[in-house]
Design a protein around this motif. Sequence first.
Motif, short mmCIF file in Angstrom:
data_model
loop_
_atom_site.label_atom_id
_atom_site.label_comp_id
_atom_site.label_asym_id
_atom_site.label_seq_id
_atom_site.Cartn_x
_atom_site.Cartn_y
_atom_site.Cartn_z
N ALA A 398 77.32 -74.14 -55.54
CA ALA A 398 77.48 -72.91 -56.32
C ALA A 398 76.32 -72.69 -57.29
CB ALA A 398 78.80 -72.94 -57.09
N PHE A 399 75.96 -73.70 -58.05
CA PHE A 399 74.95 -73.53 -59.09
C PHE A 399 73.57 -73.23 -58.49
CE2 PHE A 399 71.81 -75.00 -62.20
CZ PHE A 399 72.23 -74.32 -63.33
N CYS A 400 73.16 -74.01 -57.49
CA CYS A 400 71.82 -73.80 -56.92
C CYS A 400 71.69 -72.44 -56.25
CB CYS A 400 71.49 -74.91 -55.92
SG CYS A 400 71.27 -76.54 -56.68
N THR A 401 72.78 -71.93 -55.69
CA THR A 401 72.70 -70.61 -55.07
C THR A 401 72.79 -69.49 -56.10
OG1 THR A 401 75.09 -70.64 -54.59
CG2 THR A 401 73.61 -71.43 -52.87
N GLU A 402 73.59 -69.69 -57.14
CA GLU A 402 73.70 -68.66 -58.20
C GLU A 402 72.38 -68.50 -58.94
OE1 GLU A 402 75.90 -66.46 -58.98
OE2 GLU A 402 77.62 -67.07 -57.78
N VAL A 403 71.76 -69.61 -59.33
CA VAL A 403 70.50 -69.49 -60.07
C VAL A 403 69.38 -69.02 -59.15
CG1 VAL A 403 71.20 -71.17 -61.80
CG2 VAL A 403 69.84 -71.94 -59.83
N GLN A 446 84.23 -72.78 -54.65
CA GLN A 446 83.63 -74.06 -55.09
C GLN A 446 84.15 -74.45 -56.47
OE1 GLN A 446 81.84 -75.64 -52.81
NE2 GLN A 446 82.00 -73.81 -51.53
N ALA A 447 84.31 -73.46 -57.33
CA ALA A 447 84.77 -73.73 -58.69
C ALA A 447 86.21 -74.24 -58.71
CB ALA A 447 84.64 -72.47 -59.55
N ILE A 448 87.06 -73.64 -57.87
CA ILE A 448 88.45 -74.10 -57.78
C ILE A 448 88.50 -75.51 -57.21
CG2 ILE A 448 90.59 -73.75 -56.48
CD1 ILE A 448 90.46 -72.01 -58.89
N ASP A 449 87.65 -75.78 -56.23
CA ASP A 449 87.57 -77.13 -55.66
C ASP A 449 87.17 -78.14 -56.73
OD1 ASP A 449 87.42 -79.21 -53.66
OD2 ASP A 449 85.26 -78.94 -53.66
N LEU A 523 82.20 -74.58 -63.96
CA LEU A 523 81.22 -75.05 -62.98
C LEU A 523 79.80 -74.75 -63.44
CD1 LEU A 523 81.32 -74.84 -59.15
CD2 LEU A 523 79.32 -73.98 -60.35
N MET A 524 79.56 -73.54 -63.93
CA MET A 524 78.21 -73.20 -64.37
C MET A 524 77.78 -74.05 -65.56
SD MET A 524 77.09 -71.07 -62.17
CE MET A 524 75.59 -70.46 -62.96
N TYR A 525 78.71 -74.30 -66.48
CA TYR A 525 78.41 -75.23 -67.59
C TYR A 525 77.99 -76.58 -67.02
CZ TYR A 525 79.18 -78.20 -71.72
OH TYR A 525 79.02 -79.09 -72.75
N PHE A 566 65.09 -76.89 -71.75
CA PHE A 566 65.97 -77.29 -72.85
C PHE A 566 66.02 -76.25 -73.96
CE2 PHE A 566 66.41 -81.25 -70.76
CZ PHE A 566 67.46 -81.93 -71.37
N LYS A 567 64.90 -75.59 -74.21
CA LYS A 567 64.86 -74.63 -75.32
C LYS A 567 65.36 -73.24 -74.94
CE LYS A 567 61.15 -76.67 -78.12
NZ LYS A 567 61.97 -76.78 -79.34
N ARG A 568 65.08 -72.80 -73.71
CA ARG A 568 65.34 -71.41 -73.35
C ARG A 568 66.46 -71.21 -72.34
NH1 ARG A 568 61.48 -67.61 -75.27
NH2 ARG A 568 63.03 -66.20 -74.37
N ILE A 569 66.79 -72.24 -71.56
CA ILE A 569 67.80 -72.06 -70.51
C ILE A 569 69.08 -72.85 -70.78
CG2 ILE A 569 68.31 -72.48 -68.06
CD1 ILE A 569 65.46 -71.75 -67.42
N LEU A 570 68.94 -74.09 -71.18
CA LEU A 570 70.13 -74.92 -71.39
C LEU A 570 71.11 -74.33 -72.41
CD1 LEU A 570 71.54 -77.48 -70.47
CD2 LEU A 570 70.22 -78.76 -72.16
N PRO A 571 70.65 -73.60 -73.44
CA PRO A 571 71.62 -72.97 -74.37
C PRO A 571 72.62 -72.03 -73.69
CG PRO A 571 69.45 -73.00 -75.36
CD PRO A 571 69.27 -73.46 -73.94
N ARG A 572 72.32 -71.57 -72.48
CA ARG A 572 73.27 -70.72 -71.78
C ARG A 572 74.60 -71.44 -71.54
NH1 ARG A 572 69.91 -68.09 -66.70
NH2 ARG A 572 68.03 -67.43 -67.82
N ALA A 573 74.55 -72.75 -71.46
CA ALA A 573 75.77 -73.51 -71.22
C ALA A 573 76.83 -73.21 -72.28
CB ALA A 573 75.46 -75.01 -71.19
N GLN A 574 76.38 -72.94 -73.51
CA GLN A 574 77.34 -72.69 -74.59
C GLN A 574 78.10 -71.38 -74.38
OE1 GLN A 574 78.19 -74.99 -76.51
NE2 GLN A 574 76.50 -76.37 -75.99
N ALA A 575 77.46 -70.41 -73.75
CA ALA A 575 78.17 -69.17 -73.45
C ALA A 575 79.27 -69.42 -72.43
CB ALA A 575 77.18 -68.11 -72.92
N HIS A 576 78.99 -70.27 -71.45
CA HIS A 576 80.01 -70.62 -70.45
C HIS A 576 81.13 -71.43 -71.10
CE1 HIS A 576 77.98 -68.94 -66.98
NE2 HIS A 576 76.86 -69.50 -67.38
#
Length: 598
Positions: A398-403, A446-449, A523-525, A566-576
């Motif tokens: 899921a993650f590799c295809t979404e990004v 995938q997320a439910i799995d 899952l995205m987190y 780490f500075k520009r992308i990883l903070p997205r995890a907090q939104a999830h």
Amino acid sequence: MPEYKAPLRDMAFVQDELFNSEQHYADLNGCEQVTPDLLKAIMEEGAKISEQTLHPLFRSGDEEGCKFENGQVTTPSGFKNAWKQWCEGGWQTLGIPESEGGQGLPNSVGAYVSEMAGSANWAFSMYTGLAQAPVTCLLNGGTEEQKQRFLPKLLSGEWAGTMCLTEAHCGSDVGLLKTKAKENEDGTYTLQGTKIFISGGEQDLTSNIVHAILARVEGAPKGTRGISLFITPKYWVEEDGSMAEFNNITCGSIEKKMGLKGSATCVMNYDGARAILLGEEGRGLEIMFHLMNAARMGTALQGLSMAEASLQGAVTYARERLQMRSLTGKKNPEGDADPIIVHPDVRRMLMTQKAFTEGSRAFVYWLAQLVDHENFGSDEQKKEAADFLGLLTPIAKAFCTEVSQEVTNLGVQVFGGHGFISEHGMEQIVRDGRISTIYEGTTGIQAIDLVGRKVLGSKGKLLARMTAQIDEYCQANRDNKELEQFVEPMLELNQQWQQLTGQMAEAAMKNMEEAGAASVDYLMYSGYLITGYLWLQMANVAQRKQLEGDSDPFYKSKISTARFYFKRILPRAQAHRAAVLAGGESMMELAEDEFVFV
């Protein structure tokens, strides 16, 4: 059209420097033949056929597409010759056991080659991948007689294959399938039914097509417990492996699709087709499970392949395209404007593409090595690999295809208006990759799995093993001042992952719909965190090389990209995380007739 060049330098970095492939293969049972020299030779030859044979058909295959007339499919010009070269080169047999007529190489070697072939031309790669479907089913559920009957010509490329699960009314809910199987007096079965979305169900590349198909034997119970797995060829195959009469398998139509137009997606009718049962009646999904897991990992690899193709096109264009001046003064004083790669927003797009693409490569190659452990490792390695794969496969798919969707759309954006024009090839990459978040189980499935079966279903044991590994790595590198910028955020996120899981589980105990509502964001987190863990490791390797005196700018690039992630992308995890904690009430409160008012 962007020119594809296999990223052999970065591939080698992940294989050799990050995951120590030499030691990896030496530690596996029966894989000693995979020496550094052999791996290098395979990579170079894989790059050659991908760049010189497959990529020149990328655009022409899309423009010409597959043609359907009188039940017959004609593939685009050049595909038949490319198939011949692919099979003559032995690429179909890399990971097949030597005892079954293959080369006996580990799964990871095939994955590396598949990335290059997929980036060069995923539409063509669909035929090579689906040809493996009946092979995988036979290897995992066939008798010796059945394998001798079908494998030789499947492996030589004289025949190809398909995977036939989907029906119009049930999609991924295969327990609802209606295709019927009736046992004959001679022990064969007769199939009646229709399957849709069958890639390569009909084509002109091979003389026969062998279908791996799910059906329900008459009298079997409803649901997944009543499903059996069959092998049924377009032309019947006698016990000695010779091809006989037409087997009443016809193509009703091919789909008009958004992308992958060089790959025939067929509606297949089985009107009294004779078939051979694999394994036992009612236990078809147990065999098919091996194929479905491989397909999920293959789809994660598609996300990587599409991302790499788009990244290469965008970087090349950004270096050459002159437009406006840099905000800090001329960078190209001899020209009328500066190359757009100097502009911060273009850098944002390119760095995002680079961070996701190279992070996905590390993720996919890690899974490929885990499959090696599952196939060739010690009993302990097999158990550990199976646990990690259980948790990580749905995340990777899921993650590799979404990004990848973001990466390929950014590729169009870097080109500006030219990205919207077909001749540049960037919009085709978007179209070809769009299916990846859908087939082999959507992102939601995938997320439910992940949430239902792997995390909550294991009572957190699979997750605990993963978080323990991340914590151990971070603690081991906590005194490294240069890595502090990566280690400390990762330690915090890892602890937060465990807490978030507990909060989600608590909500689900009160109302199971909360697990469904949280699943995709959870899952995205998880995907952002895992990719961060891999970027931490890559930065560590690159920093170590620099300390050893290696001035290769490649290592600087790795550290800079890790810092950007780490500075520009990883903070997205907090939104999830915030979305998971918000619960599902707001998404469930509308009545079904309150979504649209017309």
